[in-house]
Write an enzyme that holds these catalytic residues in place. Structure first.
Site, short mmCIF file in Angstrom:
data_model
loop_
_atom_site.label_atom_id
_atom_site.label_comp_id
_atom_site.label_asym_id
_atom_site.label_seq_id
_atom_site.Cartn_x
_atom_site.Cartn_y
_atom_site.Cartn_z
CG ASN A 106 -1.68 1.25 1.44
OD1 ASN A 106 -1.79 2.05 0.52
ND2 ASN A 106 -2.25 1.44 2.63
CE LYS A 150 0.11 3.43 4.78
NZ LYS A 150 -0.03 3.61 6.23
CG HIS A 207 -5.77 1.69 5.06
ND1 HIS A 207 -5.39 2.69 5.93
CD2 HIS A 207 -4.71 0.87 4.94
CE1 HIS A 207 -4.14 2.47 6.30
NE2 HIS A 207 -3.70 1.37 5.72
CD GLU A 243 -3.08 5.50 6.66
OE1 GLU A 243 -3.02 5.60 5.42
OE2 GLU A 243 -2.15 5.00 7.33
CD GLU A 297 -3.47 -2.78 7.33
OE1 GLU A 297 -2.35 -2.98 6.84
OE2 GLU A 297 -4.14 -1.77 7.09
N GLY A 303 2.25 2.23 10.68
CA GLY A 303 3.14 3.38 10.52
C GLY A 303 3.82 3.81 11.81
CB SER A 326 5.26 -1.66 11.93
OG SER A 326 4.74 -0.36 12.15
C1 PEP Z 1 -0.81 0.04 6.06
O1 PEP Z 1 -0.99 1.23 5.97
O2 PEP Z 1 -1.63 -0.76 5.55
C2 PEP Z 1 0.35 -0.43 6.79
C3 PEP Z 1 0.40 -1.68 7.20
O3 PEP Z 1 1.35 0.48 7.01
P1 PEP Z 1 2.81 0.23 7.67
O4 PEP Z 1 3.33 -1.05 7.08
O5 PEP Z 1 3.61 1.40 7.27
O6 PEP Z 1 2.57 0.10 9.13
#
Ligand code: PEP
Length: 252
Positions: A11, A13, A97, A99, A169, A175, A214
């Site tokens: 992703n 973003k 997601h 966000e 998630e 993040g 992460s």
């Molecule tokens: C995400 O935004 O789906 C995600 C897992 O981000 P990150 O790997 O940066 O934590």
């Protein structure tokens, strides 16, 4: 993990110029040949989808959107439909997601409508679910994930999950550099699979449930080794070709 095909999805973003995205795609293209099992997916911002289509056609790497509008077409300024993504060769689209849920006010119902619209357009939705830190600390992880999942099942039906991917998630891990432990992740993945199995055991058995939060090359193997973790949804680490490919190899 059973014989489910693992998936690693990037992703991106809202990151990337044409030039650095071309470089990233070239790096992924170079490394993808060595994969034998894992499904690799990249989800760039809408405006870079045509570039992904151009660079990745003829490779084993699939591409997708990060969001879609549930309507088919019309007066929805600023939005992109599933049919448009499909027209640019997308196979997947991320829905719900965290966000999108937190910054753009997407409710469980709105996410469910997007999930359904994605499938109607011929896309495989990657449905994101996950709890906030406060919810985990209040012991609400399972009830939050159940509520997010049930909204989709109630609208689209349990059979619809057969043609989808779920990404667990935990919002506190996205993040932040703070990863769920393999056991914490496994517990929630198992909870999701068990909940689906209560309605349809066959769908549950085939369902790919990705971990996101992460995930990076250094922790991917341990996470993906868990019996109910079938790959990863990767944010930050998907922007560096070698790092992303190392995660794909861990899943392969
Ligand atoms: C995400 O935004 O789906 C995600 C897992 O981000 P990150 O790997 O940066 O934590």
């Amino acid at each position: 993990m059973s014989n489910r095909q693992p998936i690693v999805a990037g992703n991106w973003k809202m990151n990337g110029s044409q030039a650095d995205s071309a470089k990233l795609l070239a790096g992924i293209k170079q490394g993808q040949g060595s994969m034998s099992k894992a499904r690799i997916v990249v989800c760039p911002p809408f405006i870079l989808v045509p570039l992904a289509a151009k660079e990745l056609t003829g490779t084993v790497v699939a591409w997708g959107g990060q969001n879609l509008d549930p309507h088919k077409s019309g007066a929805y300024t600023g939005e992109v439909s599933g049919a448009m993504l499909k027209d640019f060769g997308c196979s997947y689209v991320i829905v719900g997601h965290s966000e999108r849920r937190s910054l753009y006010g997407e409710t469980d119902q709105a996410v469910a409508e997007k999930f359904k619209a994605a499938q109607e357009a011929g896309l495989v939705p990657i449905l994101c679910v996950g709890e906030l830190l406060a919810e985990r600390e209040a012991g609400q992880t399972e009830s939050v994930v159940a509520r997010q999942l049930d909204a989709v099942v109630n609208l689209a039906g349990i059979a619809a999950l057969a043609n989808s991917v779920i990404a667990y998630e935990p919002v506190w891990a996205i993040g932040t550099g703070k990863t769920a432990t393999p056991q914490q992740a496994q517990d929630v993945h198992k909870f999701i699979r068990t909940r689906v199995a209560a309605k349809d055991a066959k769908v549950a058995d085939g369902l790919r449930i990705l971990y996101g939060g992460s995930m990076k090359a250094a922790n991917a193997k341990e996470l993906i080794a868990q019996p109910d973790i079938d790959g990863g949804l990767i944010g930050g680490a998907s922007l560096v070709a070698d790092e992303f490919l190392a995660i794909c190899r861990a899943a392969d």
